[in-house]
Design a protein around this motif. Structure first.
Motif, PDB file in Angstrom:
ATOM      1  N   ASP A 151      29.689 -29.135 -32.999  1.00 43.65           N
ATOM      2  CA  ASP A 151      29.307 -30.303 -33.771  1.00 43.65           C
ATOM      3  C   ASP A 151      30.461 -30.658 -34.700  1.00 43.65           C
ATOM      4  O   ASP A 151      30.602 -30.077 -35.774  1.00 43.65           O
ATOM      5  N   PRO A 152      31.307 -31.600 -34.298  1.00 40.75           N
ATOM      6  CA  PRO A 152      32.473 -31.906 -35.136  1.00 40.75           C
ATOM      7  C   PRO A 152      32.111 -32.474 -36.493  1.00 40.75           C
ATOM      8  O   PRO A 152      32.908 -32.442 -37.415  1.00 40.75           O
ATOM      9  N   THR A 153      30.904 -32.987 -36.657  1.00 43.56           N
ATOM     10  CA  THR A 153      30.521 -33.534 -37.948  1.00 43.56           C
ATOM     11  C   THR A 153      30.092 -32.451 -38.928  1.00 43.56           C
ATOM     12  O   THR A 153      29.864 -32.743 -40.093  1.00 43.56           O
ATOM     13  N   ALA A 154      30.004 -31.219 -38.476  1.00 43.02           N
ATOM     14  CA  ALA A 154      29.589 -30.132 -39.365  1.00 43.02           C
ATOM     15  C   ALA A 154      30.578 -29.938 -40.509  1.00 43.02           C
ATOM     16  O   ALA A 154      30.210 -29.500 -41.587  1.00 43.02           O
ATOM     17  N   HIS A 155      31.832 -30.291 -40.283  1.00 41.72           N
ATOM     18  CA  HIS A 155      32.859 -30.095 -41.303  1.00 41.72           C
ATOM     19  C   HIS A 155      32.983 -31.285 -42.245  1.00 41.72           C
ATOM     20  O   HIS A 155      33.676 -31.202 -43.246  1.00 41.72           O
ATOM     21  N   ASP A 156      32.317 -32.383 -41.944  1.00 38.95           N
ATOM     22  CA  ASP A 156      32.456 -33.590 -42.754  1.00 38.95           C
ATOM     23  C   ASP A 156      32.045 -33.371 -44.203  1.00 38.95           C
ATOM     24  O   ASP A 156      32.722 -33.815 -45.124  1.00 38.95           O
ATOM     25  N   GLY A 157      30.949 -32.689 -44.420  1.00 38.54           N
ATOM     26  CA  GLY A 157      30.485 -32.427 -45.784  1.00 38.54           C
ATOM     27  C   GLY A 157      31.452 -31.556 -46.559  1.00 38.54           C
ATOM     28  O   GLY A 157      31.689 -31.770 -47.753  1.00 38.54           O
ATOM     29  N   VAL A 158      32.042 -30.582 -45.872  1.00 36.50           N
ATOM     30  CA  VAL A 158      33.025 -29.701 -46.514  1.00 36.50           C
ATOM     31  C   VAL A 158      34.273 -30.493 -46.887  1.00 36.50           C
ATOM     32  O   VAL A 158      34.803 -30.347 -47.995  1.00 36.50           O
ATOM     33  N   LEU A 159      34.734 -31.341 -45.980  1.00 36.23           N
ATOM     34  CA  LEU A 159      35.920 -32.152 -46.274  1.00 36.23           C
ATOM     35  C   LEU A 159      35.666 -33.087 -47.446  1.00 36.23           C
ATOM     36  O   LEU A 159      36.513 -33.233 -48.334  1.00 36.23           O
ATOM     37  N   ARG A 160      34.501 -33.713 -47.470  1.00 34.20           N
ATOM     38  CA  ARG A 160      34.147 -34.626 -48.563  1.00 34.20           C
ATOM     39  C   ARG A 160      34.179 -33.887 -49.896  1.00 34.20           C
ATOM     40  O   ARG A 160      34.743 -34.373 -50.879  1.00 34.20           O
ATOM     41  N   GLN A 161      33.595 -32.690 -49.920  1.00 32.14           N
ATOM     42  CA  GLN A 161      33.543 -31.921 -51.160  1.00 32.14           C
ATOM     43  C   GLN A 161      34.939 -31.486 -51.608  1.00 32.14           C
ATOM     44  O   GLN A 161      35.257 -31.518 -52.793  1.00 32.14           O
ATOM     45  N   ARG A 162      35.796 -31.119 -50.659  1.00 29.79           N
ATOM     46  CA  ARG A 162      37.165 -30.726 -51.011  1.00 29.79           C
ATOM     47  C   ARG A 162      37.926 -31.891 -51.626  1.00 29.79           C
ATOM     48  O   ARG A 162      38.666 -31.722 -52.592  1.00 29.79           O
ATOM     49  N   ILE A 163      37.754 -33.080 -51.056  1.00 25.72           N
ATOM     50  CA  ILE A 163      38.427 -34.265 -51.599  1.00 25.72           C
ATOM     51  C   ILE A 163      37.934 -34.538 -53.012  1.00 25.72           C
ATOM     52  O   ILE A 163      38.731 -34.750 -53.938  1.00 25.72           O
ATOM     53  N   LEU A 164      36.620 -34.534 -53.200  1.00 27.36           N
ATOM     54  CA  LEU A 164      36.066 -34.807 -54.526  1.00 27.36           C
ATOM     55  C   LEU A 164      36.505 -33.756 -55.541  1.00 27.36           C
ATOM     56  O   LEU A 164      36.806 -34.087 -56.691  1.00 27.36           O
ATOM     57  N   ASP A 165      36.551 -32.493 -55.136  1.00 27.48           N
ATOM     58  CA  ASP A 165      37.001 -31.440 -56.054  1.00 27.48           C
ATOM     59  C   ASP A 165      38.447 -31.655 -56.476  1.00 27.48           C
ATOM     60  O   ASP A 165      38.794 -31.493 -57.652  1.00 27.48           O
ATOM     61  N   LEU A 166      39.307 -32.027 -55.536  1.00 27.16           N
ATOM     62  CA  LEU A 166      40.714 -32.279 -55.874  1.00 27.16           C
ATOM     63  C   LEU A 166      40.861 -33.476 -56.802  1.00 27.16           C
ATOM     64  O   LEU A 166      41.639 -33.443 -57.750  1.00 27.16           O
ATOM     65  N   VAL A 167      40.099 -34.521 -56.541  1.00 27.19           N
ATOM     66  CA  VAL A 167      40.168 -35.715 -57.392  1.00 27.19           C
ATOM     67  C   VAL A 167      39.690 -35.379 -58.800  1.00 27.19           C
ATOM     68  O   VAL A 167      40.320 -35.751 -59.791  1.00 27.19           O
ATOM     69  N   ARG A 168      38.591 -34.665 -58.911  1.00 25.50           N
ATOM     70  CA  ARG A 168      38.042 -34.321 -60.236  1.00 25.50           C
ATOM     71  C   ARG A 168      38.945 -33.371 -61.006  1.00 25.50           C
ATOM     72  O   ARG A 168      38.933 -33.368 -62.228  1.00 25.50           O
ATOM     73  N   SER A 169      39.725 -32.559 -60.281  1.00 27.64           N
ATOM     74  CA  SER A 169      40.623 -31.628 -60.966  1.00 27.64           C
ATOM     75  C   SER A 169      41.905 -32.297 -61.429  1.00 27.64           C
ATOM     76  O   SER A 169      42.692 -31.702 -62.160  1.00 27.64           O
ATOM     77  N   THR A 170      42.125 -33.528 -61.022  1.00 23.77           N
ATOM     78  CA  THR A 170      43.301 -34.284 -61.459  1.00 23.77           C
ATOM     79  C   THR A 170      42.892 -35.140 -62.649  1.00 23.77           C
ATOM     80  O   THR A 170      42.215 -36.147 -62.507  1.00 23.77           O
ATOM     81  N   ARG A 171      43.314 -34.738 -63.830  1.00 18.54           N
ATOM     82  CA  ARG A 171      42.849 -35.375 -65.070  1.00 18.54           C
ATOM     83  C   ARG A 171      43.294 -36.817 -65.214  1.00 18.54           C
ATOM     84  O   ARG A 171      42.631 -37.611 -65.863  1.00 18.54           O
ATOM     85  N   GLU A 172      44.415 -37.159 -64.600  1.00 16.56           N
ATOM     86  CA  GLU A 172      44.942 -38.510 -64.756  1.00 16.56           C
ATOM     87  C   GLU A 172      44.130 -39.549 -63.982  1.00 16.56           C
ATOM     88  O   GLU A 172      44.283 -40.742 -64.201  1.00 16.56           O
ATOM     89  N   LEU A 173      43.293 -39.102 -63.054  1.00 17.80           N
ATOM     90  CA  LEU A 173      42.546 -40.034 -62.202  1.00 17.80           C
ATOM     91  C   LEU A 173      41.141 -40.259 -62.724  1.00 17.80           C
ATOM     92  O   LEU A 173      40.463 -39.323 -63.148  1.00 17.80           O
TER      93      LEU A 173
END
Length: 102
Positions: A27-49
């Motif tokens: 199920d290639p969509t099984a990783h979609d939620g993980v990828l979404r969370q990784r992106i959001l975590d990186l964005v939130r950890s960048t204080r300038e954004l």
């Protein structure tokens, strides 16, 4: 023709194919939620954004960014962050730049 005196035991058949290093996930969509969370975590950890108006949609490892960015620089940074996540195949940036209020 099989000999009835010596029945041959068949291997139990699995309905799912065996996963190897060369096969794709079932199920290639099984990783979609993980990828979404990784992106959001990186964005939130960048204080300038400012990610207060950011929506990230991942479908089949393709990312679409929606919402509003403060300026063109932040819009580009958000796209760069999404592209940097391992497993992301493509990023579509649909972010709008906020209009300055005077």
């Amino acid at each position: 023709m099989p000999d009835p005196k010596f029945p041959v035991e068949e291997e139990p058949r699995s309905e799912l194919p065996a996963l190897t290093a060369r096969t794709h996930a079932l199920d290639p969509t099984a990783h979609d939620g993980v990828l979404r969370q990784r992106i959001l975590d990186l964005v939130r950890s960048t204080r300038e954004l400012d990610a207060s108006d950011l929506a990230v949609v991942v479908q089949n490892r393709s990312v679409t960014l929606f919402g509003t960015a403060a300026d063109d620089g932040q819009r580009a940074d958000l796209e760069r962050i999404a592209k940097s996540v391992s497993g992301v195949l493509m990023v579509t940036n649909r972010l709008k730049v906020a209009t300055p209020t005077h």
